[in-house]
Scaffold this active site. Structure first.
Site, PDB file in Angstrom:
ATOM      1  N   VAL A  26     -31.927   8.185  28.744  1.00 29.03           N
ATOM      2  CA  VAL A  26     -33.106   7.310  28.584  1.00 29.03           C
ATOM      3  C   VAL A  26     -34.205   7.703  29.571  1.00 29.03           C
ATOM      4  O   VAL A  26     -35.374   7.866  29.202  1.00 29.03           O
ATOM      5  CB  VAL A  26     -32.696   5.821  28.760  1.00 29.03           C
ATOM      6  CG1 VAL A  26     -33.919   4.917  28.840  1.00 29.03           C
ATOM      7  CG2 VAL A  26     -31.784   5.399  27.615  1.00 29.03           C
ATOM      8  N   ARG A  74     -14.114   3.130  16.697  1.00 31.18           N
ATOM      9  CA  ARG A  74     -13.513   4.258  15.972  1.00 31.18           C
ATOM     10  C   ARG A  74     -13.793   3.976  14.498  1.00 31.18           C
ATOM     11  O   ARG A  74     -13.208   3.064  13.918  1.00 31.18           O
ATOM     12  CB  ARG A  74     -12.008   4.322  16.224  1.00 31.18           C
ATOM     13  CG  ARG A  74     -11.643   4.521  17.702  1.00 31.18           C
ATOM     14  CD  ARG A  74     -10.172   4.817  17.859  1.00 31.18           C
ATOM     15  NE  ARG A  74      -9.731   4.753  19.250  1.00 31.18           N
ATOM     16  CZ  ARG A  74      -9.835   5.753  20.119  1.00 31.18           C
ATOM     17  NH1 ARG A  74     -10.396   6.889  19.751  1.00 31.18           N
ATOM     18  NH2 ARG A  74      -9.396   5.628  21.348  1.00 31.18           N
ATOM     19  N   SER A 107     -15.606  12.352  17.240  1.00 28.05           N
ATOM     20  CA  SER A 107     -17.025  11.953  17.219  1.00 28.05           C
ATOM     21  C   SER A 107     -17.920  13.182  17.029  1.00 28.05           C
ATOM     22  O   SER A 107     -18.924  13.139  16.325  1.00 28.05           O
ATOM     23  CB  SER A 107     -17.393  11.274  18.536  1.00 28.05           C
ATOM     24  OG  SER A 107     -16.405  10.328  18.880  1.00 28.05           O
ATOM     25  N   ASP A 130      -9.511  11.909  28.177  1.00 29.24           N
ATOM     26  CA  ASP A 130      -8.397  12.838  27.924  1.00 29.24           C
ATOM     27  C   ASP A 130      -8.654  14.290  28.345  1.00 29.24           C
ATOM     28  O   ASP A 130      -7.731  15.088  28.403  1.00 29.24           O
ATOM     29  CB  ASP A 130      -8.023  12.822  26.438  1.00 29.24           C
ATOM     30  CG  ASP A 130      -7.536  11.454  25.985  1.00 29.24           C
ATOM     31  OD1 ASP A 130      -7.248  10.612  26.852  1.00 29.24           O
ATOM     32  OD2 ASP A 130      -7.457  11.233  24.770  1.00 29.24           O
ATOM     33  N   ARG A 157       5.006   3.922  44.117  1.00 33.04           N
ATOM     34  CA  ARG A 157       5.813   4.705  45.071  1.00 33.04           C
ATOM     35  C   ARG A 157       6.265   3.807  46.238  1.00 33.04           C
ATOM     36  O   ARG A 157       7.402   3.906  46.708  1.00 33.04           O
ATOM     37  CB  ARG A 157       4.977   5.890  45.562  1.00 33.04           C
ATOM     38  CG  ARG A 157       5.660   6.853  46.452  1.00 33.04           C
ATOM     39  CD  ARG A 157       6.737   7.683  45.764  1.00 33.04           C
ATOM     40  NE  ARG A 157       6.260   8.916  45.177  1.00 33.04           N
ATOM     41  CZ  ARG A 157       7.073   9.866  44.700  1.00 33.04           C
ATOM     42  NH1 ARG A 157       8.393   9.728  44.745  1.00 33.04           N
ATOM     43  NH2 ARG A 157       6.593  10.955  44.158  1.00 33.04           N
ATOM     44  N   ARG A 214      19.226  15.005  49.016  1.00 27.74           N
ATOM     45  CA  ARG A 214      18.610  15.520  50.244  1.00 27.74           C
ATOM     46  C   ARG A 214      17.771  14.447  50.966  1.00 27.74           C
ATOM     47  O   ARG A 214      16.999  14.715  51.863  1.00 27.74           O
ATOM     48  CB  ARG A 214      17.801  16.792  49.975  1.00 27.74           C
ATOM     49  CG  ARG A 214      16.437  16.605  49.338  1.00 27.74           C
ATOM     50  CD  ARG A 214      15.379  17.504  50.010  1.00 27.74           C
ATOM     51  NE  ARG A 214      14.095  17.426  49.344  1.00 27.74           N
ATOM     52  CZ  ARG A 214      13.164  16.556  49.661  1.00 27.74           C
ATOM     53  NH1 ARG A 214      13.372  15.663  50.593  1.00 27.74           N
ATOM     54  NH2 ARG A 214      11.998  16.565  49.027  1.00 27.74           N
ATOM     55  N   GLU A 225       1.542   9.878  27.409  1.00 25.45           N
ATOM     56  CA  GLU A 225       1.600   9.065  26.191  1.00 25.45           C
ATOM     57  C   GLU A 225       1.590   9.980  24.953  1.00 25.45           C
ATOM     58  O   GLU A 225       0.903  10.995  24.932  1.00 25.45           O
ATOM     59  CB  GLU A 225       0.343   8.196  26.202  1.00 25.45           C
ATOM     60  CG  GLU A 225       0.066   7.394  25.007  1.00 25.45           C
ATOM     61  CD  GLU A 225      -1.308   6.740  25.167  1.00 25.45           C
ATOM     62  OE1 GLU A 225      -1.361   5.635  25.709  1.00 25.45           O
ATOM     63  OE2 GLU A 225      -2.311   7.355  24.773  1.00 25.45           O
ATOM     64  N   ARG A 257      -8.614   3.242  31.890  1.00 26.40           N
ATOM     65  CA  ARG A 257      -9.877   3.578  31.237  1.00 26.40           C
ATOM     66  C   ARG A 257     -11.052   2.758  31.766  1.00 26.40           C
ATOM     67  O   ARG A 257     -12.196   3.002  31.373  1.00 26.40           O
ATOM     68  CB  ARG A 257      -9.727   3.398  29.725  1.00 26.40           C
ATOM     69  CG  ARG A 257     -10.348   4.512  28.952  1.00 26.40           C
ATOM     70  CD  ARG A 257      -9.913   4.557  27.518  1.00 26.40           C
ATOM     71  NE  ARG A 257     -10.303   3.406  26.747  1.00 26.40           N
ATOM     72  CZ  ARG A 257      -9.931   3.229  25.472  1.00 26.40           C
ATOM     73  NH1 ARG A 257      -9.174   4.115  24.863  1.00 26.40           N
ATOM     74  NH2 ARG A 257     -10.313   2.167  24.811  1.00 26.40           N
TER      75      ARG A 257
END
Ligand code: F6P
Length: 324
Positions: A26, A74, A107, A130, A157, A214, A225, A257
């Site tokens: 823009v 979509r 797209s 992705d 973790r 160890r 996924e 996301r």
């Protein structure tokens, strides 16, 4: 061709950084006396004529926010040629000289068809977490998604070590290996598993058992996924039933996301948005902004229509080498 009016839409899954790209488009366009229209909700909104003018202040204070102010969708209908003809007529009636599409390979295929079938000038900006579009090293949203996943795995973790547990953490990517392997390296994961790979679960189990012997207090397996979330539960079952290895599952999902885009995503989006408009002014009619050898450049859109989901052998090697 003289460019006086352009439109921009986001399509497919959203990605952090899309707002920075819209702002850049823009502001660059207005700086060149070009009018800009935002199309709400992707190709579906285009078909409904859901346009609104975007001025300088309409894109103020958005570059630090995830999601997209234009929203996205979509639109499966756009696979039909007669539907694309409708969209092209609408763009022509509104005297739009070019359409900028921010999205993934699907797209881009829609945009390419609009150009080929109806002569609409189009520029694609790769926007998907992705990082799976051919001929570009980068897609907007990837860095933020990786950061979100790494932050989450670091937290997992902590609790995994406290309880001496193995966790299977599933990351997004719809078959793309990029998020899974990058997160794997960045979190010191013991293994990365993908849907299509011939996974050797005996090896996975023995890697984990060796680590425990160890003195490792936790193990993380990153699962990419597949077509749909949930592969991790199958991995959990196999490890338990065939290797007597108990593991907890955490599917990160859409938390990856969202959120504020990282500086890298803001920078890439700002550069790509700017180049999309200046490219149009210099005569580009069917191109995409891409990163090649670290630089943002234009390439023919045709080069970017294929999903890339090959595993980077270097990252694969790195996960293995560092998780001994
Ligand atoms: O393509 C982007 C992406 O976030 C993939 O990583 C994921 O598989 C998919 O979209 C999820 O799509 P949706 O939000 O439509 O469920």
């Amino acid at each position: 061709m003289d460019i006086k009016k352009i439109a921009v839409l986001c399509s497919g899954g959203d990605g952090p950084g899309m707002n920075a790209a819209i702002r850049s488009i823009v502001r660059t366009a207005i700086g060149h006396d070009i009018e800009v229209f935002g199309i709400q909700k992707g190709y579906a909104g285009l078909l409904e004529g859901n346009f609104r003018p975007l001025d300088v202040s309409s894109v103020g204070n958005i570059l630090q926010h995830g999601g997209t102010i234009l929203q996205t969708s979509r639109c499966l209908d756009f696979h039909r040629p007669e539907v694309r003809a409708e969209a092209a007529n609408l763009l022509k009636r509104k005297k739009i000289d070019a359409l900028i599409v921010i999205g993934g390979d699907g797209s881009f295929n829609g945009a390419m068809s609009l150009h080929k079938e109806h002569g609409i000038s189009v520029i694609g900006i790769p926007g998907t977490i992705d990082n799976d579009i051919s001929n570009t090293e980068y897609t907007i949203g990837f860095d933020t998604a990786v950061k979100n996943a790494v932050d989450a795995v670091d937290k997992i973790r902590d609790t995994a070590s406290s309880h001496e547990r193995t966790f299977i953490v599933e990351v997004m990517g719809k078959k793309s290996s990029a998020i899974a392997y990058t997160v794997g390296v960045c979190t010191g994961a013991e293994n990365v598993l993908l849907a299509d790979a011939e996974d050797n679960y005996s090896q996975v189990a023995s890697d984990i058992k060796r680590g425990v012997e160890r003195g490792k207090t936790s193990s993380i397996i990153i699962v990419g996924e597949a077509e749909k979330p949930g592969l991790s539960y199958r991995v959990q079952q196999i490890l338990q039933d065939e290797h007597q290895l108990p593991a907890h599952v955490c599917v990160l999902g859409h938390v990856q996301r969202g959120g504020s885009p990282t500086p890298l995503d803001r920078l890439m989006a700002s550069e790509m948005g700017h180049l999309a408009v200046t490219g149009l002014l210099q005569g580009s009619t069917h191109h995409a902004t891409v990163v090649q050898q670290g630089r943002v450049i234009l390439t023919e859109l045709e080069n970017c229509l294929i999903k890339k989901n090959d595993v980077d052998p270097w990252l694969q090697e790195l996960v293995k080498a560092l998780s001994i």
